[in-house]
Scaffold this motif. Structure first.
Motif, short mmCIF file in Angstrom:
data_model
loop_
_atom_site.label_atom_id
_atom_site.label_comp_id
_atom_site.label_asym_id
_atom_site.label_seq_id
_atom_site.Cartn_x
_atom_site.Cartn_y
_atom_site.Cartn_z
N GLN A 113 -11.10 -21.43 26.75
CA GLN A 113 -11.08 -20.84 28.07
C GLN A 113 -11.04 -19.31 27.93
N ASN A 114 -11.66 -18.62 28.89
CA ASN A 114 -11.62 -17.17 28.85
C ASN A 114 -10.18 -16.67 28.80
N VAL A 115 -9.94 -15.71 27.95
CA VAL A 115 -8.59 -15.19 27.73
C VAL A 115 -8.45 -13.89 28.52
N ASP A 116 -7.41 -13.81 29.35
CA ASP A 116 -7.23 -12.66 30.24
C ASP A 116 -7.18 -11.34 29.48
N ASP A 117 -6.65 -11.36 28.25
CA ASP A 117 -6.54 -10.12 27.49
C ASP A 117 -7.87 -9.40 27.34
N PHE A 118 -8.97 -10.15 27.37
CA PHE A 118 -10.28 -9.55 27.13
C PHE A 118 -10.95 -9.07 28.42
N THR A 119 -10.33 -9.36 29.57
CA THR A 119 -10.90 -8.88 30.83
C THR A 119 -10.94 -7.36 30.85
N VAL A 120 -9.90 -6.74 30.31
CA VAL A 120 -9.86 -5.29 30.25
C VAL A 120 -11.02 -4.76 29.42
N VAL A 121 -11.29 -5.40 28.30
CA VAL A 121 -12.40 -4.97 27.43
C VAL A 121 -13.71 -5.06 28.19
N ALA A 122 -13.90 -6.15 28.92
CA ALA A 122 -15.11 -6.30 29.72
C ALA A 122 -15.20 -5.20 30.78
N ALA A 174 -13.44 -10.42 20.22
CA ALA A 174 -13.35 -9.58 21.41
C ALA A 174 -14.71 -9.43 22.07
N LEU A 175 -15.74 -9.22 21.26
CA LEU A 175 -17.10 -9.09 21.80
C LEU A 175 -17.51 -10.35 22.53
N ALA A 176 -17.32 -11.49 21.90
CA ALA A 176 -17.79 -12.75 22.48
C ALA A 176 -17.06 -13.08 23.79
N HIS A 177 -15.75 -12.86 23.81
CA HIS A 177 -15.01 -13.15 25.04
C HIS A 177 -15.37 -12.17 26.15
N ALA A 178 -15.53 -10.90 25.80
CA ALA A 178 -15.94 -9.92 26.80
C ALA A 178 -17.32 -10.27 27.35
N ALA A 179 -18.21 -10.72 26.46
CA ALA A 179 -19.55 -11.11 26.90
C ALA A 179 -19.50 -12.26 27.90
N ARG A 180 -18.68 -13.26 27.62
CA ARG A 180 -18.56 -14.39 28.54
C ARG A 180 -18.02 -13.95 29.90
N VAL A 190 -26.09 -10.32 29.91
CA VAL A 190 -25.43 -9.76 28.73
C VAL A 190 -26.17 -10.22 27.48
N LEU A 191 -26.63 -9.25 26.69
CA LEU A 191 -27.30 -9.55 25.43
C LEU A 191 -26.38 -9.18 24.28
N CYS A 192 -25.97 -10.16 23.50
CA CYS A 192 -25.17 -9.92 22.30
C CYS A 192 -26.13 -9.78 21.12
N VAL A 193 -25.90 -8.78 20.29
CA VAL A 193 -26.78 -8.51 19.15
C VAL A 193 -25.95 -8.53 17.87
N ASP A 194 -26.31 -9.42 16.95
CA ASP A 194 -25.58 -9.53 15.68
C ASP A 194 -26.17 -8.56 14.67
N ILE A 209 -16.19 0.19 20.98
CA ILE A 209 -14.92 -0.52 21.01
C ILE A 209 -14.43 -0.64 19.57
N ILE A 210 -13.36 0.06 19.24
CA ILE A 210 -12.86 0.09 17.87
C ILE A 210 -11.66 -0.85 17.76
#
Length: 879
Positions: A388-397, A137-143, A152-156, A283-284
């Motif tokens: 490909q970007n998944v629409d489900d994660f657009t809401v998360v973004a 979810a994080l990675a797709h929202a980031a994209r 967008v900075l992703c931090v592991d 985001i839980i």
């Protein structure tokens, strides 16, 4: 016995046995603390002292003892026992989980004020258990966010099991000494974050997507990780490497707008400060299995009790909380089952939350919960960069980007271009929120918007113009009625086109009785009414040859009145062949004309009256009119019929060969969002300061807005002008762009939009903004999102009032039932006993949306926002 009673009893009992220096308090987590100074302890071991106290208060849940002799107390400086120390408000698991156990928790989210936060907005993605799609979810929202132009900075920070670099397909670029672990370890010693840019990897050359990896796993990585102790960072005067790291991110060469943190699962030491200290929005992710319920509930309540590093007016914010339910089975029925289960749980978890006014903190759970079904492409992919970007994660973004402070639409002025202030623009804005009947003609000209639908409605070849109340039918009528070629047969009262003879409910009632006595139908009466109207507008046209007395002449010598009209109708219908003669008369009039003339019919909805008998007469009358139009229209060359009709009436009336009329109809539905926004821009454009501001911002050398009608602006200019007017985003819940928010909130259950509702919203929002601006300046747009949101109440009341009073008073029993039901959506069974024709009417007019089950039967109904607010119905899922 309550805990307070137990404490009083213990203190009394211990003092009696051990002396006066006794203090008993409740522990904030669980159990009881006991502190005693007594000579009874002289010569006793600590264990023996504890056993003595426990024996005196057998059964008490004592979790901490401080049992001293007088000499020991003097040596420790504790001759007097105070209240047992209260632990500091630390963002660590014991403190956070304990705070979440309160019966009621007051929260203050940034989105409560529809506010945004200065960059970077920090979001932690967390799950108690693995395998629920947290990192995905994080990675797709980031994209998605990077694709929208944000950095967008992703931090592991899943330090024990890092994997974000692999998911983003840059694992081979993580080198020894790079990453979060080396940075935190070094900061514990030096007290600063050094050369952070050297640790950041650019994931994509096409957009601003970056990664700060955990590090390169190896012996040195393991050694450094073993020394990290997040709980020690929150001691008094201690260096806090985590906060230093978050602060350093603002100084990166590519400053991030958003920081997304991938946290370790479970109750790990570092997860607590990520969630309860540095994060703006959490985001839980969880799978709605009973095993996850208790733990996620405790976590959720702890988050509600937390405070972030942000504050407003001296009060700290609560971190926002959102939920990703994943990965549920993909079949619709099962997905719906899991969605309902998860919302039921979340509603219970959030029930303790109250806003600062004491009301529910969460209005609608569907706005803070995203259910994501199992997708094999996601499960089988090693890297999100290959999917490909998944629409489900657009809401998360959107949840996250909605908190990002937008660029200042009113800032950054070019000194070479004179621009008005916001105060000047705000003072000059005026929207046409009243009905078209009540608008001055000059105002109607200034605000009338020509679109493809409107142009079709105005066209001579269009016979029937259909639309809901407020969609602009009367505005089209008034535009047509201005023409010298117009012949107004029926129209609303009070207009400059309204004549003393124009038919009203009394005329129609009398006329119906006349027709009944003569054995005639409405279709045979309308040609007579049309001919008489033409005589009033076009003196000199042929008169009917089958009556001996002159027609169209006032009996009193003054104005031509309704009684004159009825007398003439009676005279013209007295001939047994009147229907045939009237048709021939219209054809004769048509042949005498040298140019086209439009026969206009408006106000057919309310003109007949509103009683049940009036509505029956209206349907008969309108059906007769359309029948006459269908029969006579093709025989006339110069006379053009134009009937403006409410949509529900059009659907109800039975007309032979109705499909022929349908082919020559236009529907005012405002189905194009850009055209809908143009309504607001066109009306705002009447403000000179607004014109000046927008043209200064948006004019291009090859395209000047001040020289181009708003109707012809490209979509990008319409939206840019809208952002200047009403900002870009409404934050909170399922964060939305303001244009999408307005578009969805002002739609009825059929998806139709009324220009009047938008104008009313803008009128109310401007008034609210003037008040807000006096106490709290807002420079990012002329109207702040909060003003839009709060104006919806007034718009909703007006829309329901028009529906109930002006259009469909017969809906009163159903509206009363909806108020009793109290929330939406609701099960169809809750309308059992309500007449089916009322339910059908409510669906037709956009009051109810039917949600069908697998067999096509209505399972639920939904009331749209347009009416929900006025009905005081809550949205299902409120917590």
């Amino acid at each position: 016995m309550t805990q307070s009673d137990e404490i009083s009893w213990m203190e009394s009992h211990l003092r009696e046995a051990l002396g006066a220096h006794v203090r008993v308090t409740g522990d904030r987590f669980a159990g009881i603390w006991v502190a005693v100074i007594s000579t009874e302890f002289i010569g006793m071991t600590p264990r023996a002292r504890r056993e003595k106290v426990q024996a005196l208060v057998s059964g008490a849940n004592i979790v901490r003892y401080e049992l001293l002799t007088p000499d020991e107390a003097r040596f420790a400086g504790k001759e007097e026992l105070g209240v047992a120390p209260v632990p500091a408000e630390l963002p660590l698991w014991p403190e956070a989980l304990a705070n979440g156990r309160a019966d009621e928790i007051t929260v203050r989210f940034p989105s409560d004020d529809y506010g945004t936060l200065t960059s970077p907005v920090v979001s932690t993605f967390y799950s108690l258990r693995g395998g629920v799609g947290r990192s995905t979810a994080l990675a797709h929202a980031a994209r998605i966010m990077a694709g929208q132009g944000l950095n967008v900075l992703c931090v592991d920070m899943d330090l024990e099991a890092p994997g974000l670099a692999s998911l983003l397909d840059v694992e081979d670029r993580v080198t020894d000494g790079m990453g979060v672990v080396p940075l935190l370890a070094a900061a514990e010693v030096s007290g600063e974050i050094i050369a952070l840019d050297e640790h950041v990897i650019r994931v994509s050359e096409d957009d601003g997507l970056f990664l700060l990896p955990a590090g390169s796993p190896g012996a040195e990585y393991a050694r450094l990780l073993s020394h990290l102790d997040p709980s020690a960072w929150y001691g008094e005067d201690e260096i806090n490497p985590l906060r230093l790291l978050i602060e350093a991110m603002s100084s990166l060469a590519e400053q991030p707008d958003v920081v997304l943190i991938d946290s370790r699962t479970g109750i790990s030491p570092l997860a607590a400060p990520l969630l309860f200290d540095v994060s703006d929005i959490n985001i839980i992710a969880f799978y709605p299995h009973p095993q996850a319920r208790a733990g996620t509930e405790a976590l959720t309540r702890a988050l509600l009790a937390a405070t972030s590093r942000r504050s407003t007016e001296g009060s700290p914010y609560t971190p926002e909380v959102r939920f990703v339910v994943s990965p549920v089975p993909a079949t619709p029925e099962v997905r719906e089952l899991y969605a309902e289960r998860s919302q039921e749980w979340i509603r219970e978890w959030l029930s303790v939350a109250r806003n600062t006014s004491g009301g529910r903190a969460f209005e609608a759970l569907e706005e803070i919960v995203q259910v994501i079904g199992y997708q094999e492409t996601l499960a089988a992919s090693d890297s999100v960069m290959r999917v490909q970007n998944v629409d489900d994660f657009t809401v998360v973004a959107d949840w996250i980007t909605g908190l990002v402070e937008p660029s200042d639409a009113l800032g950054g002025r070019d000194d070479e271009v004179a621009e008005p202030s916001k105060a000047e623009v705000l003072a000059s804005l005026q929207f046409a929120g009243e009905t078209a009947e009540n608008q001055e003609l000059e105002e109607l000209h200034d605000t009338f918007l020509s679109t493809s639908d409107v142009d079709r409605a105005l066209a001579l070849e269009t016979v029937v113009v259909i639309g809901r109340k407020g969609t602009g039918k009367t505005a089209v009528f008034r535009r047509l009625a201005e023409s010298a070629q117009a012949i107004v047969v029926t129209c609303p009262p009070g207009l400059d086109t309204h004549r003393s003879w124009t038919p009203d409910a009394d005329v129609y009632s009398t006329l119906e009785a006349e027709l009944r006595d003569r054995g005639l139908e409405w279709r045979q009466a309308w040609p007579v009414l049309v001919g008489l109207a033409a005589h009033q507008y076009l003196p000199g046209i042929p008169s009917p040859g089958w009556v001996e007395r002159p027609i169209g002449v006032p009996s009193s010598g003054g104005e031509y009145l309704k009684t004159d009209l009825l007398n003439d109708v009676s005279a013209l219908l007295s001939n047994p062949r009147a229907p045939l003669l009237a048709s021939e008369w219209l054809q004769e009039i048509d042949r005498s004309l040298t140019g086209d003339h439009v026969l206009l019919f408006d106000a057919l909805d309310t003109g007949f009256g509103n009683s049940e008998n009036d509505r029956r007469r209206r349907n008969d009358g309108v059906a007769g009119l359309l029948t006459a139009v269908g029969g006579l229209g093709p025989q006339l060359q110069r006379l053009k019929f134009k009937v403006l009709l409410r949509e529900d009436i059009w659907r109800e009336v039975k007309v032979p060969n109705k499909s022929h009329l349908t082919a020559r109809s236009a529907r005012l539905s405002w189905s194009n969002k850009t055209d809908y926004l143009r309504i607001a821009i066109k009306q705002a454009w009447r403000s000179g300061p607004f014109q000046q501001l927008v043209t200064a911002r948006l004019n291009k050398p090859d395209f000047r807005l001040d020289e181009t009608p708003v109707e012809y602006w490209p979509e990008e200019f319409v939206r840019s002008a809208w952002v200047i007017l009403a900002s870009e985003r409404v934050s909170g819940g399922r964060t939305a762009y303001t244009d999408n928010w307005v578009w969805s909130r002002l739609a009825d259950a059929n998806g139709d939009h009324a220009p009047r509702a938008l104008a009313q919203m803008m009128t109310a929002a401007v008034e609210l903004e003037r008040g807000f601006e006096a106490g709290n300046r807002y420079s990012r747009s002329i109207i702040r999102p909060r003003a839009l949101v709060e104006s919806l109440d007034e718009v909703s009341r007006s829309a329901l009032d028009a529906l109930q009073r002006d259009e469909f008073p017969e809906l009163d029993p159903l509206l009363a039932r909806l108020r009793e039901i109290g929330s939406t959506p609701f099960a169809a069974e809750q309308l059992d006993g309500t007449p089916l024709d009322l339910v059908r009417l409510a669906r037709d007019v956009g009051l109810l949306e039917e949600v069908s089950g697998p067999r096509g039967k209505a399972e639920r109904y939904r009331v749209p926002e347009m009416y929900r607010k006025a009905l005081t119905m809550t949205r299902k899922g409120q917590a």
